[in-house]
Design a protein around this motif. Structure first.
Motif, PDB file in Angstrom:
ATOM      1  N   ASP A 189       0.838  -1.198   0.000  1.00 33.82           N
ATOM      2  CA  ASP A 189       0.000   0.000   0.000  1.00 33.82           C
ATOM      3  C   ASP A 189       0.869   1.242   0.000  1.00 33.82           C
ATOM      4  OD1 ASP A 189      -2.372  -1.528   0.182  1.00 33.82           O
ATOM      5  OD2 ASP A 189      -2.253  -1.534   2.372  1.00 33.82           O
ATOM      6  N   ALA A 190       1.923   1.221   0.767  1.00 27.66           N
ATOM      7  CA  ALA A 190       2.830   2.366   0.836  1.00 27.66           C
ATOM      8  C   ALA A 190       3.533   2.566  -0.499  1.00 27.66           C
ATOM      9  CB  ALA A 190       3.860   2.161   1.941  1.00 27.66           C
ATOM     10  N   ASP A 191       3.929   1.465  -1.133  1.00 25.88           N
ATOM     11  CA  ASP A 191       4.623   1.566  -2.413  1.00 25.88           C
ATOM     12  C   ASP A 191       3.722   2.119  -3.504  1.00 25.88           C
ATOM     13  OD1 ASP A 191       6.881   0.559  -1.236  1.00 25.88           O
ATOM     14  OD2 ASP A 191       6.605  -1.477  -1.994  1.00 25.88           O
ATOM     15  N   GLN A 192       2.417   1.884  -3.393  1.00 21.96           N
ATOM     16  CA  GLN A 192       1.495   2.340  -4.415  1.00 21.96           C
ATOM     17  C   GLN A 192       1.064   3.786  -4.179  1.00 21.96           C
ATOM     18  OE1 GLN A 192      -1.684  -0.524  -4.474  1.00 21.96           O
ATOM     19  NE2 GLN A 192      -0.318  -2.169  -5.056  1.00 21.96           N
ATOM     20  N   GLY A 193       1.633   4.442  -3.206  1.00 19.20           N
ATOM     21  CA  GLY A 193       1.309   5.837  -2.987  1.00 19.20           C
ATOM     22  C   GLY A 193       0.020   6.063  -2.229  1.00 19.20           C
ATOM     23  N   ALA A 194      -0.509   5.028  -1.565  1.00 28.20           N
ATOM     24  CA  ALA A 194      -1.755   5.173  -0.826  1.00 28.20           C
ATOM     25  C   ALA A 194      -1.588   6.150   0.335  1.00 28.20           C
ATOM     26  CB  ALA A 194      -2.220   3.812  -0.304  1.00 28.20           C
ATOM     27  N   VAL A 195      -0.368   6.307   0.803  1.00 24.41           N
ATOM     28  CA  VAL A 195      -0.068   7.155   1.942  1.00 24.41           C
ATOM     29  C   VAL A 195       1.189   7.958   1.619  1.00 24.41           C
ATOM     30  CG1 VAL A 195       0.546   7.121   4.383  1.00 24.41           C
ATOM     31  CG2 VAL A 195      -1.056   5.460   3.498  1.00 24.41           C
ATOM     32  N   PRO A 196       1.188   9.220   1.997  1.00 19.65           N
ATOM     33  CA  PRO A 196       2.392  10.016   1.735  1.00 19.65           C
ATOM     34  C   PRO A 196       3.503   9.678   2.725  1.00 19.65           C
ATOM     35  CG  PRO A 196       0.783  11.345   2.898  1.00 19.65           C
ATOM     36  CD  PRO A 196       0.148   9.999   2.637  1.00 19.65           C
ATOM     37  N   LEU A 197       4.325   8.739   2.369  1.00 18.95           N
ATOM     38  CA  LEU A 197       5.442   8.380   3.221  1.00 18.95           C
ATOM     39  C   LEU A 197       6.592   9.340   2.959  1.00 18.95           C
ATOM     40  CD1 LEU A 197       5.492   4.497   2.856  1.00 18.95           C
ATOM     41  CD2 LEU A 197       4.496   5.853   4.701  1.00 18.95           C
ATOM     42  N   ARG A 198       7.295   9.661   4.007  1.00 16.40           N
ATOM     43  CA  ARG A 198       8.487  10.493   3.848  1.00 16.40           C
ATOM     44  C   ARG A 198       9.531   9.754   3.019  1.00 16.40           C
ATOM     45  NH1 ARG A 198      10.503  13.715   8.873  1.00 16.40           N
ATOM     46  NH2 ARG A 198       8.720  14.863   8.162  1.00 16.40           N
ATOM     47  N   ARG A 199       9.634   8.455   3.272  1.00 12.47           N
ATOM     48  CA  ARG A 199      10.589   7.606   2.563  1.00 12.47           C
ATOM     49  C   ARG A 199       9.940   6.237   2.407  1.00 12.47           C
ATOM     50  NH1 ARG A 199      15.338   4.348   4.054  1.00 12.47           N
ATOM     51  NH2 ARG A 199      14.689   4.448   6.207  1.00 12.47           N
ATOM     52  N   THR A 200      10.000   5.668   1.224  1.00  7.82           N
ATOM     53  CA  THR A 200       9.420   4.358   0.979  1.00  7.82           C
ATOM     54  C   THR A 200      10.422   3.279   1.387  1.00  7.82           C
ATOM     55  OG1 THR A 200       8.137   5.217  -0.863  1.00  7.82           O
ATOM     56  CG2 THR A 200       8.440   2.832  -0.782  1.00  7.82           C
ATOM     57  N   PRO A 201      10.014   2.374   2.275  1.00  7.70           N
ATOM     58  CA  PRO A 201      10.943   1.319   2.701  1.00  7.70           C
ATOM     59  C   PRO A 201      11.214   0.356   1.551  1.00  7.70           C
ATOM     60  CG  PRO A 201       8.762   0.951   3.638  1.00  7.70           C
ATOM     61  CD  PRO A 201       8.707   2.261   2.912  1.00  7.70           C
ATOM     62  N   ARG A 202      12.472   0.123   1.275  1.00  8.51           N
ATOM     63  CA  ARG A 202      12.877  -0.755   0.172  1.00  8.51           C
ATOM     64  C   ARG A 202      13.353  -2.117   0.671  1.00  8.51           C
ATOM     65  NH1 ARG A 202      10.780   1.937  -3.602  1.00  8.51           N
ATOM     66  NH2 ARG A 202      11.545   3.990  -4.096  1.00  8.51           N
ATOM     67  N   GLN A 203      14.068  -2.130   1.773  1.00 14.59           N
ATOM     68  CA  GLN A 203      14.602  -3.385   2.299  1.00 14.59           C
ATOM     69  C   GLN A 203      13.568  -4.054   3.201  1.00 14.59           C
ATOM     70  OE1 GLN A 203      18.191  -2.264   4.315  1.00 14.59           O
ATOM     71  NE2 GLN A 203      19.367  -2.069   2.413  1.00 14.59           N
ATOM     72  N   ALA A 204      13.676  -5.361   3.288  1.00 15.22           N
ATOM     73  CA  ALA A 204      12.748  -6.131   4.122  1.00 15.22           C
ATOM     74  C   ALA A 204      12.764  -5.642   5.563  1.00 15.22           C
ATOM     75  CB  ALA A 204      13.088  -7.618   4.057  1.00 15.22           C
ATOM     76  N   ARG A 205      13.952  -5.326   6.069  1.00 16.14           N
ATOM     77  CA  ARG A 205      14.068  -4.852   7.451  1.00 16.14           C
ATOM     78  C   ARG A 205      13.304  -3.531   7.638  1.00 16.14           C
ATOM     79  NH1 ARG A 205      19.546  -4.171   7.925  1.00 16.14           N
ATOM     80  NH2 ARG A 205      19.343  -1.948   7.596  1.00 16.14           N
ATOM     81  N   SER A 206      13.394  -2.641   6.673  1.00 19.38           N
ATOM     82  CA  SER A 206      12.695  -1.359   6.758  1.00 19.38           C
ATOM     83  C   SER A 206      11.189  -1.542   6.638  1.00 19.38           C
ATOM     84  CB  SER A 206      13.182  -0.416   5.660  1.00 19.38           C
ATOM     85  OG  SER A 206      14.551  -0.143   5.819  1.00 19.38           O
ATOM     86  N   ARG A 207      10.759  -2.428   5.739  1.00 23.37           N
ATOM     87  CA  ARG A 207       9.323  -2.704   5.612  1.00 23.37           C
ATOM     88  C   ARG A 207       8.780  -3.309   6.898  1.00 23.37           C
ATOM     89  NH1 ARG A 207      11.078  -4.298   0.442  1.00 23.37           N
ATOM     90  NH2 ARG A 207      10.958  -6.491   1.018  1.00 23.37           N
ATOM     91  N   ALA A 208       9.573  -4.179   7.520  1.00 21.22           N
ATOM     92  CA  ALA A 208       9.156  -4.793   8.782  1.00 21.22           C
ATOM     93  C   ALA A 208       9.046  -3.733   9.881  1.00 21.22           C
ATOM     94  CB  ALA A 208      10.144  -5.884   9.190  1.00 21.22           C
ATOM     95  N   ARG A 209       9.967  -2.779   9.907  1.00 25.13           N
ATOM     96  CA  ARG A 209       9.920  -1.712  10.913  1.00 25.13           C
ATOM     97  C   ARG A 209       8.662  -0.860  10.725  1.00 25.13           C
ATOM     98  NH1 ARG A 209      14.668   1.066  10.346  1.00 25.13           N
ATOM     99  NH2 ARG A 209      15.674  -0.496  11.623  1.00 25.13           N
TER     100      ARG A 209
END
Length: 170
Positions: free
Chosen positions: A5-25
């Motif tokens: 959802d974050a990757d599709q722009g559903a939410v204005p994220l400051r930074r899109t998590p790319r790594q699995a660890r960041s997505r998990a956080r």
């Protein structure tokens, strides 16, 4: 909200998590936000409180979600995605099943969702919606109306005419 959802722009994220660890956080932060929302209400949904609940630094939270509104928008996007996925499942089921009471099937399915999505209820009834979430809700309602249209068509209960197609856009 899922990382997709974050990757599709559903939410204005400051930074899109790319790594699995960041997505998990990010997922950890959003689960913590939902716990705070359900247990303490929308008033308690602050970046500081959510970071403490997630056991991450506020700076770590800010890497992805710049403020409280972004937290609310992210939670709402996740709820919308889950509800719309349930509608898609119902459309698929309607294409292969015969329902004696289609209205009852839809009502039962969505009543079950609303009973289990405690965060969704807390957010909507807690008067904490942002303008972005209100706009997203209007789009969500249009997609849900289109889902009902697709169910009616799958059950061969309606013709795909202009009136039916426009029902979700009024």
């Amino acid at each position: 909200m899922s990382p997709a959802d974050a990757d599709q722009g559903a939410v204005p994220l400051r930074r899109t998590p790319r790594q699995a660890r960041s997505r998990a956080r990010l997922a950890l932060v959003l689960r913590a936000a939902e716990r705070v929302l359900v247990a303490e209400g929308v008033e308690a949904l602050t970046t500081t409180r959510v970071a403490a609940e997630a056991e991450v630094s506020v700076g770590s939270l800010y890497q992805y979600l710049p403020d409280r509104d972004a937290l609310i928008d992210a939670l709402a996007a996740g709820y919308f995605a889950r509800i719309e996925a349930a509608m898609d499942d119902l459309v698929r089921a309607a294409a292969t099943e015969r329902w004696e009471d289609p209205v009852g099937v839809l009502l039962d399915a969505f009543a079950g969702i609303y009973r289990t999505e405690h965060g969704f209820r807390a957010l909507w009834f807690g008067s904490g919606l942002t303008e972005r979430t209100r706009a997203a809700d209007r789009e969500h309602k249009r997609r849900m109306a289109d889902g009902v249209r697709r169910v009616l068509l799958a059950l061969d209960m309606a013709d795909d005419d202009e009136a039916l197609a426009g029902a979700g856009h009024a």
